[in-house]
Design a protein around this motif. Sequence first.
Motif, mmCIF file in Angstrom:
data_model
loop_
_atom_site.group_PDB
_atom_site.id
_atom_site.type_symbol
_atom_site.label_atom_id
_atom_site.label_comp_id
_atom_site.label_asym_id
_atom_site.label_seq_id
_atom_site.Cartn_x
_atom_site.Cartn_y
_atom_site.Cartn_z
ATOM 1 N N HIS A 29 -27.112 -14.910 36.566
ATOM 2 C CA HIS A 29 -28.223 -15.640 37.187
ATOM 3 C C HIS A 29 -27.918 -15.810 38.672
ATOM 4 C CE1 HIS A 29 -25.534 -19.131 37.200
ATOM 5 N NE2 HIS A 29 -25.269 -18.833 35.947
ATOM 6 N N ALA A 30 -28.929 -16.168 39.423
ATOM 7 C CA ALA A 30 -28.743 -16.379 40.870
ATOM 8 C C ALA A 30 -27.790 -17.547 41.103
ATOM 9 C CB ALA A 30 -30.091 -16.668 41.525
ATOM 10 N N LEU A 31 -26.971 -17.441 42.152
ATOM 11 C CA LEU A 31 -26.033 -18.500 42.491
ATOM 12 C C LEU A 31 -26.765 -19.647 43.174
ATOM 13 C CD1 LEU A 31 -23.034 -16.391 43.820
ATOM 14 C CD2 LEU A 31 -23.409 -17.291 41.525
ATOM 15 N N ASP A 32 -26.326 -20.867 42.877
ATOM 16 C CA ASP A 32 -26.934 -22.053 43.479
ATOM 17 C C ASP A 32 -26.545 -22.208 44.942
ATOM 18 O OD1 ASP A 32 -28.115 -22.754 41.077
ATOM 19 O OD2 ASP A 32 -26.445 -24.015 40.467
ATOM 20 N N ASN A 33 -25.343 -21.749 45.303
ATOM 21 C CA ASN A 33 -24.790 -21.928 46.649
ATOM 22 C C ASN A 33 -24.228 -20.608 47.160
ATOM 23 O OD1 ASN A 33 -24.992 -24.895 46.661
ATOM 24 N ND2 ASN A 33 -23.444 -24.781 45.062
ATOM 25 N N ASN A 39 -19.796 -22.662 42.935
ATOM 26 C CA ASN A 39 -20.796 -22.253 41.961
ATOM 27 C C ASN A 39 -20.188 -22.269 40.567
ATOM 28 O OD1 ASN A 39 -23.348 -21.013 43.343
ATOM 29 N ND2 ASN A 39 -21.617 -20.350 44.577
ATOM 30 N N GLU A 40 -20.988 -22.632 39.587
ATOM 31 C CA GLU A 40 -20.594 -22.456 38.199
ATOM 32 C C GLU A 40 -21.521 -21.383 37.654
ATOM 33 O OE1 GLU A 40 -18.802 -25.243 34.800
ATOM 34 O OE2 GLU A 40 -20.566 -26.034 35.806
ATOM 35 N N LEU A 41 -20.951 -20.283 37.176
ATOM 36 C CA LEU A 41 -21.764 -19.134 36.808
ATOM 37 C C LEU A 41 -21.339 -18.560 35.466
ATOM 38 C CD1 LEU A 41 -19.958 -16.286 37.521
ATOM 39 C CD2 LEU A 41 -20.192 -17.340 39.759
ATOM 40 N N ARG A 42 -22.226 -17.777 34.909
ATOM 41 C CA ARG A 42 -21.946 -17.058 33.667
ATOM 42 C C ARG A 42 -21.977 -15.576 33.997
ATOM 43 N NH1 ARG A 42 -23.866 -14.398 29.528
ATOM 44 N NH2 ARG A 42 -22.988 -14.795 27.483
#
Length: 151
Positions: A29-33, A39-42
């Motif tokens: 998914h798109a990164l928040d920052n 960032n917390e990402l999958r």
Amino acid sequence: LTLTAHGFGPVHVGMRMAELEAAMGPPAHALDNPIEQCNELRPQRAPQGLFVMVENGLVTRATLGEGSTAVSERGIKVGDTAARVREVYGSAIEASGHKYEPAPAEYLTTWATPDHSSPAARGIKYEIGQDGTVRSISGGGPSIQYVEGCS
């Protein structure tokens, strides 16, 4: 694959974002920052329920959450009881109150290194929900102490 104080399978605390992408694919998914921040990402090829925290372009923790069937290095999984965590770790576990929920919700943390505030610190944190079961498991550096994603 198991979650340890140092990461999850091919994901290791301290690896660069490019190494994470080579190991498990780009973020699903798109990164928040911006990647220079937190960032917390999958990753795309991550198992169900695995999230990775990246701060300043480096992996700082891995978290098993809802839907995960993976286990911690001591065989504990999401859905196990707080009593089981205490039984497995004994006096090595540190209990602290949950930031948003009353007891029995709490955090149970164990450290592989003595100085918890050092950037080199490594540990595992079990978040226990109101029902007395493990809601999530985070392994990594001092960022395992964050309560709200990147803070």
